[in-house]
Design a protein around this motif. Sequence first.
Motif, mmCIF file in Angstrom:
data_model
loop_
_atom_site.group_PDB
_atom_site.id
_atom_site.type_symbol
_atom_site.label_atom_id
_atom_site.label_comp_id
_atom_site.label_asym_id
_atom_site.label_seq_id
_atom_site.Cartn_x
_atom_site.Cartn_y
_atom_site.Cartn_z
ATOM 1 N N LEU A 1 60.782 -39.027 66.697
ATOM 2 C CA LEU A 1 61.783 -39.973 67.196
ATOM 3 C C LEU A 1 61.855 -41.176 66.262
ATOM 4 O O LEU A 1 61.301 -42.241 66.510
ATOM 5 N N THR A 2 62.563 -40.988 65.166
ATOM 6 C CA THR A 2 62.751 -42.024 64.154
ATOM 7 C C THR A 2 64.230 -42.249 63.910
ATOM 8 O O THR A 2 65.079 -41.416 64.271
ATOM 9 N N PHE A 3 64.541 -43.351 63.288
ATOM 10 C CA PHE A 3 65.941 -43.698 63.049
ATOM 11 C C PHE A 3 66.646 -42.658 62.193
ATOM 12 O O PHE A 3 67.772 -42.242 62.495
ATOM 13 N N ALA B 1 72.503 -44.389 66.766
ATOM 14 C CA ALA B 1 71.179 -43.960 66.308
ATOM 15 C C ALA B 1 70.165 -45.090 66.439
ATOM 16 O O ALA B 1 69.012 -44.865 66.827
ATOM 17 N N ASN C 1 66.042 -39.514 61.890
ATOM 18 C CA ASN C 1 66.275 -38.281 62.640
ATOM 19 C C ASN C 1 67.396 -38.457 63.655
ATOM 20 O O ASN C 1 68.174 -37.532 63.910
ATOM 21 N N PHE C 2 67.487 -39.636 64.245
ATOM 22 C CA PHE C 2 68.597 -39.900 65.161
ATOM 23 C C PHE C 2 69.926 -39.933 64.413
ATOM 24 O O PHE C 2 70.958 -39.506 64.939
ATOM 25 N N SER D 1 69.330 -45.514 70.078
ATOM 26 C CA SER D 1 68.520 -44.375 70.514
ATOM 27 C C SER D 1 67.081 -44.509 70.025
ATOM 28 O O SER D 1 66.144 -44.143 70.742
ATOM 29 N N ASN D 2 66.909 -45.035 68.826
ATOM 30 C CA ASN D 2 65.560 -45.235 68.301
ATOM 31 C C ASN D 2 64.804 -46.260 69.139
ATOM 32 O O ASN D 2 63.612 -46.098 69.433
ATOM 33 N N GLY E 1 59.495 -44.543 66.193
ATOM 34 C CA GLY E 1 60.357 -45.697 65.979
ATOM 35 C C GLY E 1 60.466 -46.165 64.549
ATOM 36 O O GLY E 1 60.826 -47.322 64.305
ATOM 37 N N TRP F 1 61.873 -47.095 61.049
ATOM 38 C CA TRP F 1 63.193 -47.480 60.543
ATOM 39 C C TRP F 1 63.301 -47.188 59.053
ATOM 40 O O TRP F 1 64.150 -47.753 58.356
#
Length: 268
Positions: A69-71, A139, A73-74, A142-143, A154, A156
């Motif tokens: 769950l990283t920026f 994104a 990937n979002f 969502s992050n 998380g 960035w």
Amino acid sequence: MSTATHQAPFHLDASPDPSVTRVPFTRLLRVELRKLVDTRAGFWLLTAIGLITVAVIVVFLFVADPDQLTFVNFVGATATPQSILLPVLGILAVTAEWSQRTGLVTFTLEPSRLRIAVAKLVAVTLVGLLAVVVALGVAALSNLAGMAFMDGAGSWNVGAANVRDFFAVQLIGIVQGFAFGMLLMNTAAAIVLYYVIPIAWTVLFSMVGALENAAPWLDVNTAMAPAFDQQTFQGGDWAHIAVAGTIWVVVPLALGLVRLLRREVKSA
């Protein structure tokens, strides 16, 4: 006795009437932007992009591992529905005049078809840019949600090159859809051609080993792939993108423009 009257020679004055003003380009652009959102097809397409994007984000939040769950990937998750559906918006922008038979009205109000085509292209490009900006914002939110509720990593860590490539791939897709729509001037045919031929092309290169080296030059999807991995991206990859982009975007755009300028407009 015959009489002859002397008549002055007739001259056709080809100079434009100074009292007639052209439609400002900004007005043409506003009209084309409005057409993208106030038609049923355009409205529901944009709505579908938004709803599918939200659905993809929600699924990704609950399915992905916390460290995923990283920026960046979002951003990839939001890019998926856009890359699939935004080109259809480019197709609709140029085929509507012909499939809905509104071209006679459009080209009567603005006789210059070239100006209309440029206004449409600028309009879909602006919508594509706005969609990418919105996707980046979604994104980012969502992050933050992933960090707050799902114990996400998380991170960035995203570079300017990744953002640049995100913009590039979305804009190439929407302009390619616009080009195919202008070339065929039929919504259904343009959509089928846009999706089926590149997929078949990619499958062909993946199945025939002898064509593996030619794939980056002839397949735009293969050419763009290294742009998303900056560690392996090399200077020669820009040449692949340029050649494949010329084949799949520039050439259809040029041929479509020629057809647009020459096609007869019919009211029925």
